[in-house]
Design a protein around this motif. Structure first.
Motif, PDB file in Angstrom:
ATOM      1  N   GLU A 106       4.976  15.006  -5.586  1.00 63.68           N
ATOM      2  CA  GLU A 106       4.918  13.907  -4.607  1.00 63.68           C
ATOM      3  C   GLU A 106       6.139  12.998  -4.728  1.00 63.68           C
ATOM      4  OE1 GLU A 106       1.911  10.258  -3.317  1.00 63.68           O
ATOM      5  OE2 GLU A 106       1.233  11.784  -4.735  1.00 63.68           O
ATOM      6  N   ILE A 107       6.526  12.686  -5.970  1.00 68.00           N
ATOM      7  CA  ILE A 107       7.708  11.836  -6.187  1.00 68.00           C
ATOM      8  C   ILE A 107       8.971  12.556  -5.719  1.00 68.00           C
ATOM      9  CG2 ILE A 107       9.131  10.704  -7.946  1.00 68.00           C
ATOM     10  CD1 ILE A 107       6.584  10.315  -9.594  1.00 68.00           C
ATOM     11  N   PHE A 108       9.033  13.869  -6.011  1.00 59.99           N
ATOM     12  CA  PHE A 108      10.201  14.664  -5.589  1.00 59.99           C
ATOM     13  C   PHE A 108      10.341  14.644  -4.066  1.00 59.99           C
ATOM     14  CE2 PHE A 108      11.961  18.636  -3.984  1.00 59.99           C
ATOM     15  CZ  PHE A 108      13.173  18.688  -4.645  1.00 59.99           C
ATOM     16  N   LEU A 109       9.233  14.869  -3.345  1.00 62.43           N
ATOM     17  CA  LEU A 109       9.284  14.886  -1.876  1.00 62.43           C
ATOM     18  C   LEU A 109       9.657  13.515  -1.316  1.00 62.43           C
ATOM     19  CD1 LEU A 109       6.171  17.095  -1.030  1.00 62.43           C
ATOM     20  CD2 LEU A 109       8.588  17.651  -0.644  1.00 62.43           C
ATOM     21  N   LYS A 110       9.204  12.457  -1.964  1.00 59.33           N
ATOM     22  CA  LYS A 110       9.550  11.112  -1.512  1.00 59.33           C
ATOM     23  C   LYS A 110      11.057  10.869  -1.665  1.00 59.33           C
ATOM     24  CE  LYS A 110       8.486   6.230  -2.277  1.00 59.33           C
ATOM     25  NZ  LYS A 110       7.709   5.244  -3.086  1.00 59.33           N
ATOM     26  N   ASN A 111      11.594  11.256  -2.805  1.00 60.25           N
ATOM     27  CA  ASN A 111      13.035  11.091  -3.033  1.00 60.25           C
ATOM     28  C   ASN A 111      13.849  11.984  -2.107  1.00 60.25           C
ATOM     29  OD1 ASN A 111      12.561   9.249  -5.101  1.00 60.25           O
ATOM     30  ND2 ASN A 111      12.530  10.841  -6.690  1.00 60.25           N
ATOM     31  N   LYS A 112      13.352  13.212  -1.902  1.00 63.38           N
ATOM     32  CA  LYS A 112      14.047  14.150  -1.006  1.00 63.38           C
ATOM     33  C   LYS A 112      14.042  13.618   0.415  1.00 63.38           C
ATOM     34  CE  LYS A 112      16.162  18.069  -0.333  1.00 63.38           C
ATOM     35  NZ  LYS A 112      17.475  18.339  -0.947  1.00 63.38           N
ATOM     36  N   ALA A 113      12.946  12.989   0.816  1.00 58.38           N
ATOM     37  CA  ALA A 113      12.863  12.425   2.162  1.00 58.38           C
ATOM     38  C   ALA A 113      13.907  11.324   2.359  1.00 58.38           C
ATOM     39  CB  ALA A 113      11.459  11.866   2.400  1.00 58.38           C
ATOM     40  N   GLU A 114      14.059  10.461   1.366  1.00 57.99           N
ATOM     41  CA  GLU A 114      15.060   9.394   1.453  1.00 57.99           C
ATOM     42  C   GLU A 114      16.469   9.981   1.515  1.00 57.99           C
ATOM     43  OE1 GLU A 114      14.459   6.195   1.880  1.00 57.99           O
ATOM     44  OE2 GLU A 114      12.320   6.692   1.911  1.00 57.99           O
ATOM     45  N   ILE A 125      10.351  14.751  17.776  1.00 60.18           N
ATOM     46  CA  ILE A 125       9.541  15.810  18.392  1.00 60.18           C
ATOM     47  C   ILE A 125       8.380  15.132  19.117  1.00 60.18           C
ATOM     48  CG2 ILE A 125       8.179  17.902  17.976  1.00 60.18           C
ATOM     49  CD1 ILE A 125       9.736  18.286  15.380  1.00 60.18           C
ATOM     50  N   GLU A 126       8.452  15.035  20.430  1.00 62.23           N
ATOM     51  CA  GLU A 126       7.405  14.381  21.238  1.00 62.23           C
ATOM     52  C   GLU A 126       6.344  15.407  21.619  1.00 62.23           C
ATOM     53  OE1 GLU A 126       9.355  12.523  24.492  1.00 62.23           O
ATOM     54  OE2 GLU A 126      10.198  10.912  23.255  1.00 62.23           O
ATOM     55  N   ILE A 127       5.160  15.275  21.020  1.00 61.62           N
ATOM     56  CA  ILE A 127       4.069  16.215  21.286  1.00 61.62           C
ATOM     57  C   ILE A 127       3.336  15.833  22.562  1.00 61.62           C
ATOM     58  CG2 ILE A 127       1.922  17.176  20.345  1.00 61.62           C
ATOM     59  CD1 ILE A 127       3.134  16.653  17.552  1.00 61.62           C
ATOM     60  N   ASP A 128       3.047  14.533  22.718  1.00 64.43           N
ATOM     61  CA  ASP A 128       2.482  14.013  23.981  1.00 64.43           C
ATOM     62  C   ASP A 128       2.903  12.558  24.103  1.00 64.43           C
ATOM     63  OD1 ASP A 128       0.694  12.477  22.374  1.00 64.43           O
ATOM     64  OD2 ASP A 128      -0.697  14.169  22.315  1.00 64.43           O
ATOM     65  N   ASP A 129       2.326  11.848  25.018  1.00 64.20           N
ATOM     66  CA  ASP A 129       2.742  10.471  25.264  1.00 64.20           C
ATOM     67  C   ASP A 129       2.483   9.560  24.071  1.00 64.20           C
ATOM     68  OD1 ASP A 129       3.544  11.216  27.754  1.00 64.20           O
ATOM     69  OD2 ASP A 129       1.701  10.593  28.775  1.00 64.20           O
ATOM     70  N   GLU A 130       1.490   9.869  23.274  1.00 58.84           N
ATOM     71  CA  GLU A 130       1.124   8.995  22.156  1.00 58.84           C
ATOM     72  C   GLU A 130       1.469   9.586  20.786  1.00 58.84           C
ATOM     73  OE1 GLU A 130      -2.985   8.074  22.532  1.00 58.84           O
ATOM     74  OE2 GLU A 130      -2.739   6.969  24.413  1.00 58.84           O
ATOM     75  N   LEU A 131       1.630  10.873  20.730  1.00 57.88           N
ATOM     76  CA  LEU A 131       1.846  11.525  19.449  1.00 57.88           C
ATOM     77  C   LEU A 131       3.264  12.094  19.367  1.00 57.88           C
ATOM     78  CD1 LEU A 131       0.573  12.466  16.779  1.00 57.88           C
ATOM     79  CD2 LEU A 131      -0.082  14.597  17.954  1.00 57.88           C
ATOM     80  N   HIS A 132       3.933  11.781  18.259  1.00 59.50           N
ATOM     81  CA  HIS A 132       5.282  12.315  18.047  1.00 59.50           C
ATOM     82  C   HIS A 132       5.566  12.463  16.547  1.00 59.50           C
ATOM     83  CE1 HIS A 132       5.778   7.883  18.078  1.00 59.50           C
ATOM     84  NE2 HIS A 132       6.635   8.132  17.080  1.00 59.50           N
ATOM     85  N   GLN A 133       6.571  13.263  16.245  1.00 58.44           N
ATOM     86  CA  GLN A 133       6.997  13.514  14.866  1.00 58.44           C
ATOM     87  C   GLN A 133       8.506  13.309  14.762  1.00 58.44           C
ATOM     88  OE1 GLN A 133       5.605  17.576  14.654  1.00 58.44           O
ATOM     89  NE2 GLN A 133       3.788  16.990  13.453  1.00 58.44           N
ATOM     90  N   TYR A 134       8.964  13.203  13.499  1.00 60.61           N
ATOM     91  CA  TYR A 134      10.406  13.076  13.249  1.00 60.61           C
ATOM     92  C   TYR A 134      10.850  14.180  12.300  1.00 60.61           C
ATOM     93  CZ  TYR A 134      10.225   8.493  15.435  1.00 60.61           C
ATOM     94  OH  TYR A 134      10.056   7.467  16.334  1.00 60.61           O
ATOM     95  N   LEU A 135      11.931  14.842  12.675  1.00 59.82           N
ATOM     96  CA  LEU A 135      12.466  15.928  11.861  1.00 59.82           C
ATOM     97  C   LEU A 135      13.773  15.478  11.216  1.00 59.82           C
ATOM     98  CD1 LEU A 135      12.708  19.666  12.837  1.00 59.82           C
ATOM     99  CD2 LEU A 135      14.675  18.508  11.867  1.00 59.82           C
ATOM    100  N   TYR A 136      13.823  15.615   9.900  1.00 62.74           N
ATOM    101  CA  TYR A 136      15.058  15.319   9.146  1.00 62.74           C
ATOM    102  C   TYR A 136      15.525  16.616   8.482  1.00 62.74           C
ATOM    103  CZ  TYR A 136      14.141  10.328   9.721  1.00 62.74           C
ATOM    104  OH  TYR A 136      13.943   9.091  10.253  1.00 62.74           O
ATOM    105  N   TYR A 137      16.822  16.753   8.353  1.00 59.34           N
ATOM    106  CA  TYR A 137      17.350  18.000   7.791  1.00 59.34           C
ATOM    107  C   TYR A 137      18.615  17.732   6.969  1.00 59.34           C
ATOM    108  CZ  TYR A 137      21.043  17.981  11.351  1.00 59.34           C
ATOM    109  OH  TYR A 137      22.127  17.648  12.118  1.00 59.34           O
ATOM    110  N   ASP A 138      18.950  18.727   6.169  1.00 56.56           N
ATOM    111  CA  ASP A 138      20.162  18.693   5.341  1.00 56.56           C
ATOM    112  C   ASP A 138      21.044  19.868   5.740  1.00 56.56           C
ATOM    113  OD1 ASP A 138      22.014  18.008   3.474  1.00 56.56           O
ATOM    114  OD2 ASP A 138      20.777  18.463   1.711  1.00 56.56           O
ATOM    115  N   GLY A 139      22.322  19.801   5.350  1.00 59.16           N
ATOM    116  CA  GLY A 139      23.216  20.916   5.630  1.00 59.16           C
ATOM    117  C   GLY A 139      22.868  22.120   4.771  1.00 59.16           C
TER     118      GLY A 139
END
Length: 389
Positions: A106-114, A125-139
């Motif tokens: 859990e700590i690793f994923l939190k640090n990786k997310a930052e 990523i807009e799923i519908d008018d109220e629901l959406h997600q955010y995609l982050y990526y690395d090279g």
């Protein structure tokens, strides 16, 4: 202002450095261009992946839809780009191509997310008018290596330039040394014949009715020429390791120079009471003192004082030669020992170079500018290992 009579022969060095700089700039520009192009391509791939994810979780496509196979293939095709998907409040919902340790996941994923949030702008990523997600990526690993490539290139080229310059400098010094030795040996050889002839003439004149005072002065000059020839013959040879009393040698050199410099110049000796023994050839060391004295006389414009100070240390002997001349700019402290460098309108710039060569030909021998101040004078320091018998 100092000049070097060999400067005109050094343009090739500047050309070499300029060509190397052009190569560096060209490789860095090309590598950066490739890196940016690959980064843009990976951004496009991630955006396509995000569109496939949006389509997969939406209600617009049935499981039996023929396009579902293409969507799954797009999602599975990403095997190199690390991805993390977050919900609208920042919780991790999905990740791919990230090796998560079993411990403290859990700590690793939190640090990786930052870490990912700081590297690239998110893709929404807009799923519908109220629901959406955010995609982050690395090279990808390939992109990271390509981005490191310019720095590796710079390091390699820089090392190459340093090695090449050292090799060129070494070759130049070796060539200069060969010239030094050849010139010295030839000078000694050429002096030998006329000196022998002069010795014979002096002996012949002794048998004639000639004023003995004249003959005495002639003998001094002939002896001086023999000393000079002997000095030149020793350049380039292995130094003869013999004990020498520095005090006696400095005194003798000062006595010789005292009658050959202006009466407005005062030679002062500050020597120790006990003998200071070093391993040095007497003829060559007196040449060092004479060269430093002549250099000081030129720096003082024919008037002032030169002080010869000897200091006894535990393992070394220090000899300081100080003048009250015009001083040497700090930027010239090392250059003045280079062959060809001179501050005189006329001169070959060989005196101090010869001095350095003689001193450093003995184990542990050093000579350098200890101090210098404009308008007040300069002090040269010689360091030699003490002889312990």
């Amino acid at each position: 202002m100092g000049r070097n009579i060999y400067d005109s022969k050094q343009s090739w060095t500047a050309i070499f450095i300029a060509v190397a700089a052009c190569i560096i700039i060209a490789t860095v520009v090309v590598s950066n261009s490739f890196s940016k192009q690959l980064a843009a391509d990976e951004r496009n791939k991630v955006e396509v992946w995000a569109d496939a994810m949006r389509t997969l979780v939406s209600d617009s496509v049935e499981v039996t839809d023929p396009s579902m196979d293409l969507i799954l293939r797009i999602l599975e095709s990403n095997t190199t780009i690390p991805i993390m998907v977050f919900d609208s409040i920042g919780n991790v919902e999905y990740y791919k191509n990230i090796n998560v340790p079993e411990k403290d996941a859990e700590i690793f994923l939190k640090n990786k997310a930052e870490d990912l949030k700081a590297k690239n702008p998110p893709i929404k990523i807009e799923i519908d008018d109220e629901l959406h997600q955010y995609l982050y990526y690395d090279g990808s690993v390939v992109l990271k290596r390509l981005m490191m490539y310019p720095y590796i290139q710079l390091t390699v080229v820089f090392v190459f330039i340093i090695v090449a310059l050292l090799a060129l400098t070494s070759a130049k010094k070796a060539e200069q040394n060969k010239v030094w030795v050849g010139l010295s040996k030839e000078t000694a050889h050429q002096l030998g014949t006329p000196i022998s002839s002069l010795v014979a003439w002096v002996e012949y004149l002794k048998s004639k009715d000639v004023d003995s005072s004249y003959l005495k002065e002639m003998e001094k000059d002939v002896n001086r020429l023999e000393t000079i020839a002997d000095r030149f013959s020793k350049i380039g040879s292995n130094p003869e390791l013999l004990p020498l009393n520095i005090n006696s040698s400095v005194k003798a050199s000062c006595e010789y120079m005292n009658t050959r410099v202006s009466q407005k110049i005062k030679l002062v000796t500050e020597l120790t009471d006990e003998p200071l023994l070093v391993v040095m050839n007497e003829s060559l060391f007196s040449w060092v003192i004479e060269n430093l004295t002549k250099n000081a006389v030129d720096a003082m414009g024919g008037q002032g004082s030169i002080t010869y100070h000897a200091e006894n240390k535990a393992k070394k002997v220090f000899i300081d030669v100080s003048d009250t001349g015009k001083g040497i700019p700090k930027s010239h402290f090392n250059k003045i020992f280079n062959p060809g460098f001179t501050t005189k309108a006329r001169g070959w710039g060989l005196g101090l170079s010869l001095v350095k060569r003689i001193i450093e030909s003995y184990p542990g021998g050093k000579i350098y500018v200890k101090s210098s101040e404009a308008g007040k004078g300069t002090t040269f320091r010689i360091e030699l290992h003490k002889y312990h018998g």
